[in-house]
Design a protein around this motif. Structure first.
Motif, PDB file in Angstrom:
ATOM      1  N   GLN A  57       0.496  -1.099   0.045  1.00 37.14           N
ATOM      2  CA  GLN A  57      -0.008  -0.029   0.114  1.00 37.14           C
ATOM      3  C   GLN A  57       0.319   1.061  -0.220  1.00 37.14           C
ATOM      4  N   CYS A  58       0.514   2.424  -0.821  1.00 38.18           N
ATOM      5  CA  CYS A  58       1.185   3.228  -0.903  1.00 38.18           C
ATOM      6  C   CYS A  58       0.188   4.722  -0.126  1.00 38.18           C
ATOM      7  N   VAL A  59       1.271   5.362  -0.249  1.00 39.95           N
ATOM      8  CA  VAL A  59       0.648   6.814   0.208  1.00 39.95           C
ATOM      9  C   VAL A  59       0.773   7.836  -0.179  1.00 39.95           C
ATOM     10  N   SER A  60       0.134   9.342  -0.166  1.00 42.78           N
ATOM     11  CA  SER A  60       1.116  10.486  -0.523  1.00 42.78           C
ATOM     12  C   SER A  60      -0.116  11.564   0.651  1.00 42.78           C
ATOM     13  N   ALA A  64      10.240   6.734   0.586  1.00 42.89           N
ATOM     14  CA  ALA A  64      10.178   7.898   0.713  1.00 42.89           C
ATOM     15  C   ALA A  64      11.180   8.659  -0.341  1.00 42.89           C
ATOM     16  N   ARG A  65       9.446   9.743  -1.389  1.00 47.51           N
ATOM     17  CA  ARG A  65      10.625  10.858  -1.765  1.00 47.51           C
ATOM     18  C   ARG A  65       9.322  11.489  -1.973  1.00 47.51           C
ATOM     19  N   LEU A  66       9.887  13.329  -2.377  1.00 49.31           N
ATOM     20  CA  LEU A  66       9.530  13.904  -2.517  1.00 49.31           C
ATOM     21  C   LEU A  66       9.509  14.478  -3.658  1.00 49.31           C
ATOM     22  N   ARG A  67       7.903  15.080  -3.591  1.00 50.08           N
ATOM     23  CA  ARG A  67       7.285  15.442  -5.322  1.00 50.08           C
ATOM     24  C   ARG A  67       6.624  16.605  -4.779  1.00 50.08           C
ATOM     25  N   GLU A  68       7.451  18.398  -5.519  1.00 45.74           N
ATOM     26  CA  GLU A  68       7.087  19.267  -5.614  1.00 45.74           C
ATOM     27  C   GLU A  68       5.526  19.431  -6.777  1.00 45.74           C
ATOM     28  N   VAL A  69       4.974  20.130  -6.764  1.00 42.91           N
ATOM     29  CA  VAL A  69       3.168  20.191  -6.923  1.00 42.91           C
ATOM     30  C   VAL A  69       3.709  21.583  -7.779  1.00 42.91           C
ATOM     31  N   ALA A  70       3.243  22.255  -8.595  1.00 45.58           N
ATOM     32  CA  ALA A  70       3.747  23.268  -9.026  1.00 45.58           C
ATOM     33  C   ALA A  70       1.805  23.352  -9.783  1.00 45.58           C
ATOM     34  N   ASP A  71       1.691  24.779  -9.544  1.00 46.48           N
ATOM     35  CA  ASP A  71      -0.021  25.441  -9.059  1.00 46.48           C
ATOM     36  C   ASP A  71      -1.106  24.713  -8.381  1.00 46.48           C
ATOM     37  N   ALA A  90       5.355   1.046   5.571  1.00 38.66           N
ATOM     38  CA  ALA A  90       5.613  -0.296   6.533  1.00 38.66           C
ATOM     39  C   ALA A  90       5.490  -1.728   6.678  1.00 38.66           C
ATOM     40  N   PRO A  91       4.087  -2.117   6.824  1.00 39.21           N
ATOM     41  CA  PRO A  91       3.524  -3.327   8.043  1.00 39.21           C
ATOM     42  C   PRO A  91       3.857  -3.291   9.378  1.00 39.21           C
ATOM     43  N   PRO A  92       3.651  -3.326  10.383  1.00 36.02           N
ATOM     44  CA  PRO A  92       2.196  -3.292  10.153  1.00 36.02           C
ATOM     45  C   PRO A  92       1.402  -1.770   9.761  1.00 36.02           C
ATOM     46  N   ALA A  93       1.864  -0.907   9.906  1.00 33.74           N
ATOM     47  CA  ALA A  93       1.123   0.534   9.683  1.00 33.74           C
ATOM     48  C   ALA A  93       0.565   0.642   9.092  1.00 33.74           C
ATOM     49  N   ASP A  94      -0.336   1.658   8.998  1.00 31.61           N
ATOM     50  CA  ASP A  94      -1.506   1.865   8.175  1.00 31.61           C
ATOM     51  C   ASP A  94      -1.431   3.766   7.796  1.00 31.61           C
ATOM     52  N   ALA A  95      -2.442   4.168   6.983  1.00 33.16           N
ATOM     53  CA  ALA A  95      -2.353   5.349   5.936  1.00 33.16           C
ATOM     54  C   ALA A  95      -2.188   6.051   7.397  1.00 33.16           C
ATOM     55  N   GLN A 111      -3.668  12.519   3.711  1.00 31.84           N
ATOM     56  CA  GLN A 111      -3.165  11.254   3.099  1.00 31.84           C
ATOM     57  C   GLN A 111      -4.154  10.987   2.174  1.00 31.84           C
ATOM     58  N   ARG A 112      -3.041  10.851   1.127  1.00 32.88           N
ATOM     59  CA  ARG A 112      -4.206  10.591  -0.516  1.00 32.88           C
ATOM     60  C   ARG A 112      -3.592   8.493  -0.901  1.00 32.88           C
ATOM     61  N   SER A 113      -3.820   7.692  -1.753  1.00 36.63           N
ATOM     62  CA  SER A 113      -3.528   6.419  -1.835  1.00 36.63           C
ATOM     63  C   SER A 113      -3.137   6.331  -2.928  1.00 36.63           C
ATOM     64  N   LEU A 114      -2.056   5.903  -3.312  1.00 31.66           N
ATOM     65  CA  LEU A 114      -1.502   6.240  -4.067  1.00 31.66           C
ATOM     66  C   LEU A 114      -0.771   5.113  -5.445  1.00 31.66           C
ATOM     67  N   ASP A 115      -0.799   5.054  -6.260  1.00 30.43           N
ATOM     68  CA  ASP A 115       0.492   3.687  -7.183  1.00 30.43           C
ATOM     69  C   ASP A 115       1.243   3.899  -6.804  1.00 30.43           C
ATOM     70  N   CYS A 116       1.491   2.589  -6.359  1.00 27.66           N
ATOM     71  CA  CYS A 116       2.870   2.644  -6.063  1.00 27.66           C
ATOM     72  C   CYS A 116       4.062   2.311  -6.900  1.00 27.66           C
ATOM     73  N   ALA A 117       2.806   1.920  -8.470  1.00 33.73           N
ATOM     74  CA  ALA A 117       4.211   2.031  -9.289  1.00 33.73           C
ATOM     75  C   ALA A 117       4.193   3.339  -9.574  1.00 33.73           C
ATOM     76  N   ARG A 118       4.109   4.737  -9.175  1.00 35.51           N
ATOM     77  CA  ARG A 118       4.715   5.724  -8.964  1.00 35.51           C
ATOM     78  C   ARG A 118       5.683   6.050  -7.977  1.00 35.51           C
ATOM     79  N   VAL A 119       5.794   4.886  -7.710  1.00 34.33           N
ATOM     80  CA  VAL A 119       6.780   5.469  -6.240  1.00 34.33           C
ATOM     81  C   VAL A 119       8.207   4.420  -6.311  1.00 34.33           C
ATOM     82  N   ARG A 120       8.291   3.742  -6.914  1.00 33.90           N
ATOM     83  CA  ARG A 120       9.608   2.610  -7.244  1.00 33.90           C
ATOM     84  C   ARG A 120       9.863   2.811  -8.379  1.00 33.90           C
TER      85      ARG A 120
END
Length: 273
Positions: free
Chosen positions: A122-125, A149-156, A247-252, A264-273
């Protein structure tokens, strides 16, 4: 002649039979059967001399013979069955046969437990944060609840619309060839921009929230298309988000509370890898 001879022979035979019948003697009568239990008188032969008185007196029973058959003796009583002789203890002792010990049960083979399928990641933002330093501080606070974990900048950050677009192709024919690839990949909601600065670019959807636009971009990236996100209607300010795998057993919720994030937002894990 023959007939006369036969008649003469038959007459002679009949005459002989009649003479034999007339001259045969009377048969002697059979003596009556002796009476059981009565003594019978037996006559002495006439040539024997008469016995004297003394001899008669001395042997009175000689002239009379009791021929009455003696009664049959009673059958001997059956001898009582004799009890069998007591057997000696040595003879009666029975040696018990050795009893075979029951076979030892085979040790139970421990069966390995069936492997438990691993739970999907499970991935989260987490965010938004005003600057990069605030996002890094939140990552440190989350600690072991997050991985990769990685940082992501959102413009506008204040944008009200988000568009997903493929860069403009060199010609209309190239754009149409790209559209055929999109259809073959099973994707829909597309059109080719005909005029303006984005002529021959392919629009792939417009969304009111960034999360929906990012899911669309992830689907295009999995199909092999390099799309970009264009925000519009904002004030130009930027925000920072922290994307990570739980990281199990932690939740969002636990990760958000530890990091101090507001959302907190659910996130597709493909974007984290």
């Amino acid at each position: 002649m023959l007939t006369r001879a036969l008649i003469v022979v038959l007459a002679i035979l009949n005459l002989g039979v009649a003479l034999w019948w007339m001259l045969r003697g009377e048969p002697a009568p059979a003596p009556p059967p002796p009476t059981t239990g009565v003594a019978q008188l037996q006559l002495l032969p006439a040539t024997a001399s008469a016995p004297t008185g003394a001899s008669i007196a001395s042997t009175p029973a000689a002239a009379l013979d009791d021929v009455t058959p003696a009664p049959a003796p009673p059958p001997p009583a059956a001898a009582p069955a004799q009890a069998p002789a007591a057997e000696s203890p040595a003879a009666t002792a029975v040696v018990p046969a050795p009893v075979a010990a029951p076979p030892a049960p085979a040790p139970a083979v421990a069966q390995a437990p069936a492997p438990v399928p691993a739970a999907p990641a499970q991935c989260v933002s987490l965010g938004p944060f005003t600057d990069r330093a605030a996002a890094q501080a939140a990552q440190a606070k989350a600690g072991g609840t997050l991985r990769g974990a990685r940082l992501r900048e959102v413009a506008d950050a204040g944008a009200t619309r988000y568009r997903v677009v493929l860069p403009a192709a060199a010609s209309r024919e190239d754009a149409q060839a790209t559209v055929k690839r999109i259809v073959a990949a099973g994707l829909s909601d597309y059109y080719i921009i005909a005029n303006g600065e984005e002529a021959n670019a392919i629009a792939l959807g417009q969304y009111r929230n960034r999360e929906g636009a990012e899911r669309r971009m992830a689907a295009l990236s999995a199909a092999g298309f390099n799309a970009r996100l264009i925000a519009s209607g904002g004030d130009g300010s930027a925000q920072w988000w922290l994307d990570a795998t739980l990281a199990p057993p932690a939740d969002a919720s636990a990760a958000r509370q530890r990091s101090g994030a507001a959302q907190q937002r659910s996130l597709d894990c493909a974007r984290v890898r």
